[in-house]
Design an enzyme around this catalytic site. Structure first.
Site, PDB file in Angstrom:
ATOM      1  N   CYS A  37      30.195  43.054  49.462  1.00 56.18           N
ATOM      2  CA  CYS A  37      31.039  41.911  49.100  1.00 56.18           C
ATOM      3  C   CYS A  37      32.377  41.970  49.822  1.00 56.18           C
ATOM      4  CB  CYS A  37      31.262  41.914  47.586  1.00 56.18           C
ATOM      5  SG  CYS A  37      32.542  40.765  47.061  1.00 56.18           S
ATOM      6  N   CYS A  95      35.383  42.578  47.110  1.00 52.60           N
ATOM      7  CA  CYS A  95      35.499  43.780  46.277  1.00 52.60           C
ATOM      8  C   CYS A  95      36.583  44.713  46.828  1.00 52.60           C
ATOM      9  CB  CYS A  95      34.157  44.513  46.221  1.00 52.60           C
ATOM     10  SG  CYS A  95      33.052  43.922  44.913  1.00 52.60           S
ATOM     11  N   HIS A  97      33.191  42.816  40.380  1.00 56.35           N
ATOM     12  CA  HIS A  97      32.304  41.876  41.066  1.00 56.35           C
ATOM     13  C   HIS A  97      31.418  41.092  40.092  1.00 56.35           C
ATOM     14  CE1 HIS A  97      30.032  40.497  44.591  1.00 56.35           C
ATOM     15  NE2 HIS A  97      28.940  40.659  43.868  1.00 56.35           N
ATOM     16  N   ASN A 112      36.046  27.090  43.247  1.00 57.91           N
ATOM     17  CA  ASN A 112      34.658  26.641  43.400  1.00 57.91           C
ATOM     18  C   ASN A 112      33.813  27.707  42.776  1.00 57.91           C
ATOM     19  OD1 ASN A 112      34.783  24.284  44.907  1.00 57.91           O
ATOM     20  ND2 ASN A 112      34.943  25.414  46.823  1.00 57.91           N
ATOM     21  N   SER A 160      30.929  30.615  48.271  1.00 58.42           N
ATOM     22  CA  SER A 160      30.274  31.511  49.216  1.00 58.42           C
ATOM     23  C   SER A 160      29.988  32.895  48.632  1.00 58.42           C
ATOM     24  CB  SER A 160      31.164  31.666  50.449  1.00 58.42           C
ATOM     25  OG  SER A 160      32.453  32.131  50.059  1.00 58.42           O
ATOM     26  N   HIS A 175      31.720  36.870  43.541  1.00 57.22           N
ATOM     27  CA  HIS A 175      32.891  37.638  43.075  1.00 57.22           C
ATOM     28  C   HIS A 175      33.929  36.644  42.543  1.00 57.22           C
ATOM     29  CE1 HIS A 175      35.271  41.476  43.395  1.00 57.22           C
ATOM     30  NE2 HIS A 175      36.167  40.592  42.982  1.00 57.22           N
ATOM     31  N   HIS A 226      36.751  34.434  42.106  1.00 65.51           N
ATOM     32  CA  HIS A 226      37.887  34.133  42.988  1.00 65.51           C
ATOM     33  C   HIS A 226      38.166  32.641  43.031  1.00 65.51           C
ATOM     34  CE1 HIS A 226      34.535  33.115  45.637  1.00 65.51           C
ATOM     35  NE2 HIS A 226      35.380  32.416  46.369  1.00 65.51           N
ATOM     36  N   GLN A 247      40.953  29.570  45.236  1.00 67.08           N
ATOM     37  CA  GLN A 247      41.666  29.320  46.486  1.00 67.08           C
ATOM     38  C   GLN A 247      42.947  28.537  46.230  1.00 67.08           C
ATOM     39  OE1 GLN A 247      39.553  28.134  50.035  1.00 67.08           O
ATOM     40  NE2 GLN A 247      37.609  28.159  48.938  1.00 67.08           N
TER      41      GLN A 247
HETATM   42  P1  H2U Z   1      34.707  29.693  48.281  1.00 67.44           P
HETATM   43  O1  H2U Z   1      35.694  29.814  47.167  1.00 67.44           O
HETATM   44  O2  H2U Z   1      34.285  28.278  48.474  1.00 67.44           O
HETATM   45  O3  H2U Z   1      33.577  30.631  48.119  1.00 67.44           O
HETATM   46  O4  H2U Z   1      35.475  30.163  49.595  1.00 67.44           O
HETATM   47  C1  H2U Z   1      35.859  31.490  49.819  1.00 67.44           C
HETATM   48  C2  H2U Z   1      36.830  31.529  50.966  1.00 67.44           C
HETATM   49  O5  H2U Z   1      36.934  32.871  51.452  1.00 67.44           O
HETATM   50  C3  H2U Z   1      36.413  30.669  52.159  1.00 67.44           C
HETATM   51  O6  H2U Z   1      37.378  29.652  52.320  1.00 67.44           O
HETATM   52  C4  H2U Z   1      37.195  32.844  52.828  1.00 67.44           C
HETATM   53  C5  H2U Z   1      36.418  31.648  53.341  1.00 67.44           C
HETATM   54  O7  H2U Z   1      37.072  31.079  54.448  1.00 67.44           O
HETATM   55  N1  H2U Z   1      36.822  34.118  53.410  1.00 67.44           N
HETATM   56  C6  H2U Z   1      37.807  34.951  53.944  1.00 67.44           C
HETATM   57  O8  H2U Z   1      38.980  34.573  53.964  1.00 67.44           O
HETATM   58  N2  H2U Z   1      37.459  36.181  54.446  1.00 67.44           N
HETATM   59  C7  H2U Z   1      36.178  36.647  54.499  1.00 67.44           C
HETATM   60  O9  H2U Z   1      35.951  37.771  54.911  1.00 67.44           O
HETATM   61  C8  H2U Z   1      35.055  35.778  54.099  1.00 67.44           C
HETATM   62  C9  H2U Z   1      35.420  34.475  53.426  1.00 67.44           C
HETATM   63 ZN    ZN Z   2      32.795  41.707  44.948  1.00 62.59          ZN
END
Ligand code: H2U
Ligand code: ZN
Length: 352
Positions: free
Chosen positions: A52, A55, A115, A155, A163, A166, A168, A170
Site C-alpha cells: 500500500c 501505509c 490500513h 472518495n 484508488s 487505506h 484517506h 484529498q
Molecule cells: P483517491 O482518493 O481517489 O483514491 O486518490 C488518491 C490520490 O493519491 C490520487 O489523487 C494520489 C493519486 O494521485 N497518489 C499519490 O499521491 N501517490 C502515490 O504513490 C499513489 C497515489
Molecule cells: Zn495502507
C-alpha cells in the site's frame, strides 16, 4: 384533481442551494429490478499492507517514503491535478473559446496508519484528529495569497473511483471558485439579501420542526437527507451554529463533527452490511479574504448504492440529459438510515 401527496405522486423538488430541480417518482419503488447485480466484496484487510502506498514506512509512486506516522499524515499529491507554479493569462475568442490559467495545490490526507480501518471503524478521538487536520489544512492553504477556495473531500470505495482502501481523503486548493461552491455562494447570498437571514439556518430550523428527514444529531451538528436529495441515501451534515468555515468551529463543535461523522458512516455501513461507498466533502466560505456572512458550513455525502450492496444508481439517460430523478423519497431514505444501529456490524458479528 388530486392534491399533491409527496409519498404517492410524481413531483419535482427544488434545491435552494444550487437553484436546481430533482424529479421524485415515489410510485416507482414497486417496480421489479432487472438491472446490474454484483457479488458484494467482503471488506477484509490487514492492519498493514506492504504493497500500500499510504501505509506508514512504505514507498509511494514518486519514490518518496512515508514516515512511520501515527494519527494523520498529509503529503502533496504525487500526481496533482493542479500545480502551484505561477502561470498567468487567459484567452477569450468572441466569448466562445475561453480559457484561464489555474494554479493550485493538491494534497492527500491519510486518516489513520491502520490500513484496515475506515472513518466508521475508527475511534472517536482518532476521527477528531482527522477533523483537526482538516481545520489545519483549510487554514494553511487558505492563507496562501493565491488560494481562493479549499475543497476537502473523500472518495470511498472502488465504485467511486477510489484508488486505495487505506482510509484517506484529498484536498484541492485553487485560484478560483469551483462550480458547486460557486452556485451555493450565489444562492446563499441572494437568499440573505432577500430575507436578511441565512438560508441554511432557516432550512435547518424547518427540518428540525418536521423531523422526518433527520437521521441523527448531537449538540452541534445535524445529519439529514435533504428535501432535494438526488442520490438514494444522500445526506448533509449541517452545523447548528452559523459558522462559515471549519476554522470557526470551537473545541466542542470539532468533537461534535467527529461524533456525527462516525455515527453517520456507521449507519451507512450497517444499511447493507458492507463498507458503504460515497464521495463526501465540505462546502465552506472561500479563502479570498472577504467577509462571507452568507456562508454556512456543511458537508455533503453522495453514496451511489440504491437497494443493496450490489445495486448502484447511475446518472444516465433522462438524468444526464434533463434532470436527476429518484424513486425512494428522501423521507424514506432518512427513515431507513434512522432505523439502523449505531454499533458497527463488524463489531456486532465479532461479539465485541
Ligand atoms: P483517491 O482518493 O481517489 O483514491 O486518490 C488518491 C490520490 O493519491 C490520487 O489523487 C494520489 C493519486 O494521485 N497518489 C499519490 O499521491 N501517490 C502515490 O504513490 C499513489 C497515489
Ligand atoms: Zn495502507
Amino acid at each position: 384533481m388530486q392534491i399533491l401527496d409527496l409519498n404517492e405522486h410524481p413531483h419535482r423538488r427544488y434545491n435552494p442551494l444550487t437553484d436546481e430541480w430533482v424529479l421524485v417518482s415515489p410510485h416507482r419503488t414497486k417496480r421489479p429490478w432487472v438491472g446490474q447485480m454484483e457479488k458484494a466484496i467482503p471488506d477484509e484487510r490487514p492492519e498493514y499492507d506492504p504493497e500500500c502506498y499510504l501505509c506508514p514506512g512504505n514507498r509511494r509512486a514518486s519514490g518518496a517514503r512515508n514516515p512511520d506516522y501515527e494519527g494523520t499524515f498529509v503529503f502533496e499529491n504525487d500526481f496533482a491535478a493542479l500545480l502551484p507554479k505561477k502561470t498567468s493569462g487567459h484567452q477569450d475568442n468572441r466569448g466562445l473559446l475561453i480559457a484561464h490559467s489555474e494554479r493550485g495545490i493538491c494534497r492527500v490526507i491519510c486518516f489513520s496508519p491502520r490500513h484496515d480501518l475506515t472513518l466508521a471503524e475508527m475511534e472517536q478521538q482518532d476521527v477528531r484528529l482527522v477533523v483537526d487536520t482538516w481545520v489545519e489544512q483549510y487554514r494553511n492553504l487558505g492563507e496562501l495569497p493565491f488560494v481562493q477556495y479549499v475543497q476537502i473531500f473523500e472518495n470511498k470505495g472502488a465504485v467511486m473511483g477510489c484508488s486505495n482502501p487505506h482510509p484517506h481523503g484529498q484536498i484541492w486548493a485553487n485560484e478560483s471558485l469551483p462550480n458547486e461552491p460557486r452556485k451555493e455562494e450565489r444562492e446563499q447570498k441572494s437568499y440573505m439579501r432577500a430575507h436578511g437571514t441565512c438560508l441554511l439556518c432557516d432550512y435547518l430550523a424547518l427540518e428540525q420542526k418536521e423531523g422526518v428527514r433527520i437521521v441523527c444529531s448531537n449538540a452541534h451538528f445535524v445529519a439529514l437527507v435533504p428535501f432535494w436529495a438526488v442520490w438514494p441515501f444522500e445526506t448533509m451534515l449541517i452545523s447548528k451554529r452559523h459558522a462559515a468555515s471549519l476554522e470557526m468551529l470551537n473545541e466542542g463543535e470539532r468533537d461534535g463533527l467527529a461524533d456525527i461523522i462516525r455515527r453517520l458512516t456507521i449507519r451507512y455501513d450497517n444499511l447493507f452490511e458492507t463498507s458503504f461507498p460515497y464521495s463526501m466533502g465540505f462546502h465552506q466560505q472561500p479563502t479570498d479574504g472577504n467577509e462571507h456572512s452568507e456562508w454556512h458550513l456543511h458537508a455533503h455525502f453522495y453514496p451511489p448504492l440504491l437497494r443493496s450492496a450490489t445495486v448502484k444508481k447511475f446518472m444516465v439517460g433522462y438524468e444526464m440529459l434533463a434532470t436527476p430523478q429518484r424513486d425512494i423519497t428522501p423521507e424514506e431514505g432518512a427513515d431507513r438510515l434512522r432505523r439502523v444501529s449505531e454499533v458497527h456490524y463488524k463489531e456486532r458479528f465479532s461479539g465485541a
